[in-house]
Design a protein around this motif. Structure first.
Motif, PDB file in Angstrom:
ATOM      1  N   LYS A 144       0.858  -1.197   0.095  1.00 10.79           N
ATOM      2  CA  LYS A 144      -0.040   0.041  -0.174  1.00 10.79           C
ATOM      3  C   LYS A 144       0.961   1.343  -0.081  1.00 10.79           C
ATOM      4  CE  LYS A 144      -3.625   1.789   2.750  1.00 10.79           C
ATOM      5  NZ  LYS A 144      -4.855   1.780   3.883  1.00 10.79           N
ATOM      6  N   THR A 145       0.383   2.222  -0.722  1.00 11.26           N
ATOM      7  CA  THR A 145       1.205   3.536  -0.788  1.00 11.26           C
ATOM      8  C   THR A 145       0.075   4.625  -0.649  1.00 11.26           C
ATOM      9  OG1 THR A 145       1.024   4.091  -3.137  1.00 11.26           O
ATOM     10  CG2 THR A 145       3.031   2.903  -2.064  1.00 11.26           C
ATOM     11  N   PHE A 146       0.083   5.564  -0.038  1.00 13.21           N
ATOM     12  CA  PHE A 146      -1.093   6.680   0.087  1.00 13.21           C
ATOM     13  C   PHE A 146      -0.449   8.095   0.290  1.00 13.21           C
ATOM     14  CE2 PHE A 146      -0.002   4.836   4.169  1.00 13.21           C
ATOM     15  CZ  PHE A 146       0.040   6.047   5.101  1.00 13.21           C
ATOM     16  N   PHE A 147      -0.928   8.998   0.063  1.00 11.99           N
ATOM     17  CA  PHE A 147      -0.815  10.176  -0.052  1.00 11.99           C
ATOM     18  C   PHE A 147      -1.082  11.102   1.455  1.00 11.99           C
ATOM     19  CE2 PHE A 147      -1.406  14.785  -0.819  1.00 11.99           C
ATOM     20  CZ  PHE A 147      -0.107  15.356  -1.222  1.00 11.99           C
ATOM     21  N   MET A 148      -0.180  11.938   1.945  1.00 18.26           N
ATOM     22  CA  MET A 148      -0.467  12.614   3.052  1.00 18.26           C
ATOM     23  C   MET A 148       0.111  13.948   2.835  1.00 18.26           C
ATOM     24  SD  MET A 148      -1.255  10.654   5.808  1.00 18.26           S
ATOM     25  CE  MET A 148      -0.883  11.604   6.936  1.00 18.26           C
ATOM     26  N   ALA A 149      -0.859  14.941   2.692  1.00 22.87           N
ATOM     27  CA  ALA A 149      -0.569  16.371   2.226  1.00 22.87           C
ATOM     28  C   ALA A 149       0.358  17.195   3.225  1.00 22.87           C
ATOM     29  CB  ALA A 149      -1.957  17.083   2.323  1.00 22.87           C
ATOM     30  N   PRO A 150       0.355  16.799   4.384  1.00 24.79           N
ATOM     31  CA  PRO A 150       1.303  17.643   5.260  1.00 24.79           C
ATOM     32  C   PRO A 150       2.781  16.975   5.352  1.00 24.79           C
ATOM     33  CG  PRO A 150      -0.468  16.668   6.702  1.00 24.79           C
ATOM     34  CD  PRO A 150      -0.624  15.985   5.379  1.00 24.79           C
ATOM     35  N   TYR A 151       2.907  16.051   4.646  1.00 22.51           N
ATOM     36  CA  TYR A 151       4.339  15.600   4.425  1.00 22.51           C
ATOM     37  C   TYR A 151       4.780  15.853   2.868  1.00 22.51           C
ATOM     38  CZ  TYR A 151       3.326  12.961   8.499  1.00 22.51           C
ATOM     39  OH  TYR A 151       2.910  12.478   9.756  1.00 22.51           O
ATOM     40  N   HIS A 152       4.069  16.696   2.431  1.00 25.31           N
ATOM     41  CA  HIS A 152       4.218  17.033   0.836  1.00 25.31           C
ATOM     42  C   HIS A 152       5.455  17.896   0.743  1.00 25.31           C
ATOM     43  CE1 HIS A 152       4.401  18.144  -3.278  1.00 25.31           C
ATOM     44  NE2 HIS A 152       3.435  17.367  -3.790  1.00 25.31           N
ATOM     45  N   THR A 153       6.734  17.573   0.337  1.00 24.16           N
ATOM     46  CA  THR A 153       7.707  18.686   0.223  1.00 24.16           C
ATOM     47  C   THR A 153       8.226  18.838  -1.202  1.00 24.16           C
ATOM     48  OG1 THR A 153       9.314  16.764   0.754  1.00 24.16           O
ATOM     49  CG2 THR A 153       8.670  18.271   2.593  1.00 24.16           C
ATOM     50  N   GLY A 154       7.377  18.490  -2.136  1.00 21.88           N
ATOM     51  CA  GLY A 154       7.733  18.480  -3.549  1.00 21.88           C
ATOM     52  C   GLY A 154       8.202  17.165  -4.218  1.00 21.88           C
ATOM     53  N   GLY A 155       8.250  17.182  -5.555  1.00 24.96           N
ATOM     54  CA  GLY A 155       8.638  16.021  -6.183  1.00 24.96           C
ATOM     55  C   GLY A 155       7.508  15.231  -6.495  1.00 24.96           C
ATOM     56  N   MET A 156       7.717  14.229  -7.394  1.00 28.20           N
ATOM     57  CA  MET A 156       6.642  13.429  -8.022  1.00 28.20           C
ATOM     58  C   MET A 156       6.021  12.549  -6.828  1.00 28.20           C
ATOM     59  SD  MET A 156       7.681  11.971 -11.666  1.00 28.20           S
ATOM     60  CE  MET A 156       6.247  10.861 -11.935  1.00 28.20           C
ATOM     61  N   SER A 157       6.770  12.015  -5.960  1.00 24.72           N
ATOM     62  CA  SER A 157       6.227  11.282  -4.880  1.00 24.72           C
ATOM     63  C   SER A 157       6.396  11.963  -3.767  1.00 24.72           C
ATOM     64  CB  SER A 157       7.205   9.832  -4.754  1.00 24.72           C
ATOM     65  OG  SER A 157       8.579   9.952  -4.290  1.00 24.72           O
ATOM     66  N   GLY A 158       6.439  13.113  -3.618  1.00 29.45           N
ATOM     67  CA  GLY A 158       6.310  14.046  -2.378  1.00 29.45           C
ATOM     68  C   GLY A 158       4.842  13.887  -1.767  1.00 29.45           C
ATOM     69  N   GLY A 159       5.015  13.476  -0.378  1.00 35.98           N
ATOM     70  CA  GLY A 159       3.820  13.301   0.499  1.00 35.98           C
ATOM     71  C   GLY A 159       3.216  11.919   0.683  1.00 35.98           C
ATOM     72  N   PHE A 160       3.828  11.099  -0.387  1.00 33.25           N
ATOM     73  CA  PHE A 160       3.510   9.816  -0.541  1.00 33.25           C
ATOM     74  C   PHE A 160       4.379   8.710   0.556  1.00 33.25           C
ATOM     75  CE2 PHE A 160       1.269  11.073  -4.191  1.00 33.25           C
ATOM     76  CZ  PHE A 160       0.418  10.322  -4.475  1.00 33.25           C
ATOM     77  N   ILE A 161       3.468   7.848   1.162  1.00 30.57           N
ATOM     78  CA  ILE A 161       4.084   6.833   2.173  1.00 30.57           C
ATOM     79  C   ILE A 161       4.143   5.594   1.673  1.00 30.57           C
ATOM     80  CG2 ILE A 161       3.677   6.144   4.562  1.00 30.57           C
ATOM     81  CD1 ILE A 161       4.253   9.027   4.342  1.00 30.57           C
ATOM     82  N   CYS A 162       5.242   5.024   1.671  1.00 32.29           N
ATOM     83  CA  CYS A 162       5.061   3.723   1.089  1.00 32.29           C
ATOM     84  C   CYS A 162       5.216   2.400   2.466  1.00 32.29           C
ATOM     85  CB  CYS A 162       6.594   3.512   0.400  1.00 32.29           C
ATOM     86  SG  CYS A 162       7.035   1.719  -0.198  1.00 32.29           S
ATOM     87  N   CYS A 163       4.033   1.805   2.426  1.00 30.68           N
ATOM     88  CA  CYS A 163       4.013   0.851   3.673  1.00 30.68           C
ATOM     89  C   CYS A 163       5.134  -0.353   3.700  1.00 30.68           C
ATOM     90  CB  CYS A 163       2.581   0.337   3.670  1.00 30.68           C
ATOM     91  SG  CYS A 163       1.342   1.444   4.301  1.00 30.68           S
ATOM     92  N   ASP A 164       5.624  -0.681   2.376  1.00 29.63           N
ATOM     93  CA  ASP A 164       6.548  -1.518   2.367  1.00 29.63           C
ATOM     94  C   ASP A 164       7.921  -1.338   2.917  1.00 29.63           C
ATOM     95  OD1 ASP A 164       5.001  -3.487   0.982  1.00 29.63           O
ATOM     96  OD2 ASP A 164       5.336  -3.068  -0.977  1.00 29.63           O
ATOM     97  N   PHE A 165       7.990   0.115   2.721  1.00 33.18           N
ATOM     98  CA  PHE A 165       9.219   0.607   3.581  1.00 33.18           C
ATOM     99  C   PHE A 165       9.341   0.450   4.927  1.00 33.18           C
ATOM    100  CE2 PHE A 165      10.998   4.195   6.125  1.00 33.18           C
ATOM    101  CZ  PHE A 165      12.323   3.949   5.717  1.00 33.18           C
ATOM    102  N   TRP A 166       8.030   0.757   5.521  1.00 28.87           N
ATOM    103  CA  TRP A 166       7.902   0.793   7.104  1.00 28.87           C
ATOM    104  C   TRP A 166       8.008  -0.843   7.459  1.00 28.87           C
ATOM    105  CZ3 TRP A 166       9.219   4.814   9.538  1.00 28.87           C
ATOM    106  CH2 TRP A 166       8.987   5.936   9.043  1.00 28.87           C
TER     107      TRP A 166
ATOM    108  N   LEU B 281      14.595  -1.672  11.312  1.00 27.30           N
ATOM    109  CA  LEU B 281      15.763  -0.866  11.713  1.00 27.30           C
ATOM    110  C   LEU B 281      15.413  -0.578  13.216  1.00 27.30           C
ATOM    111  CD1 LEU B 281      18.586   0.318  11.040  1.00 27.30           C
ATOM    112  CD2 LEU B 281      17.124   2.430  10.325  1.00 27.30           C
ATOM    113  N   ILE B 282      14.299  -0.105  13.340  1.00 26.43           N
ATOM    114  CA  ILE B 282      14.034   0.210  14.774  1.00 26.43           C
ATOM    115  C   ILE B 282      14.096  -0.815  15.691  1.00 26.43           C
ATOM    116  CG2 ILE B 282      12.144   0.993  16.411  1.00 26.43           C
ATOM    117  CD1 ILE B 282      13.473   3.328  14.475  1.00 26.43           C
ATOM    118  N   GLY B 283      13.581  -2.100  15.186  1.00 29.58           N
ATOM    119  CA  GLY B 283      13.784  -3.346  16.003  1.00 29.58           C
ATOM    120  C   GLY B 283      15.145  -3.847  16.345  1.00 29.58           C
ATOM    121  N   GLN B 284      16.048  -3.550  15.328  1.00 25.87           N
ATOM    122  CA  GLN B 284      17.371  -4.154  15.336  1.00 25.87           C
ATOM    123  C   GLN B 284      18.063  -3.219  16.425  1.00 25.87           C
ATOM    124  OE1 GLN B 284      18.923  -3.439  11.650  1.00 25.87           O
ATOM    125  NE2 GLN B 284      18.295  -5.408  10.769  1.00 25.87           N
TER     126      GLN B 284
END
Length: 101
Positions: free
Chosen positions: A64-86, A93-96
């Motif tokens: 899943k990916t989705f858009f978050m306007a408060p996190y938009h700082t420009g660019g084509m994927s600006g403001g988009f969150i990638c669940c697979d990254f998390w 990484l946090i767990g490690q």
């Protein structure tokens, strides 16, 4: 003083999923400043998933990916969150870091 979950967010990842992910990282770091480090890794994962949902209004879901306007700082994927990254990089990484503390 009790350690706080925010300490695991101090060093940022080198590679991100989409351009909104660094802003979400910062928001999670801010949100965890008062949360004591949980006793178990399972509890830490629950905290992270709960905060993800509170900050985004979305459930962490593979593919899943989705858009978050408060996190938009420009660019084509600006403001988009990638669940697979998390799921595959950010929270592991946090767990490690938790396991190595």
């Amino acid at each position: 003083m009790t350690d706080r979950v925010t300490m695991f967010f101090e060093e940022r990842p080198v590679i991100w999923g989409l351009r909104g992910d660094p802003q979400l990282w910062d928001a999670l770091q801010q949100a965890t400043q008062t949360i004591p480090v949980p006793a178990t890794a399972v509890e830490l994962e629950a905290v992270l998933c709960r905060l993800f949902q509170e900050l985004t209004g979305e459930v962490l879901t593979a593919g899943k990916t989705f858009f978050m306007a408060p996190y938009h700082t420009g660019g084509m994927s600006g403001g988009f969150i990638c669940c697979d990254f998390w799921i595959n990089q950010g929270f592991p990484l946090i767990g490690q870091r938790y396991a190595c503390r």
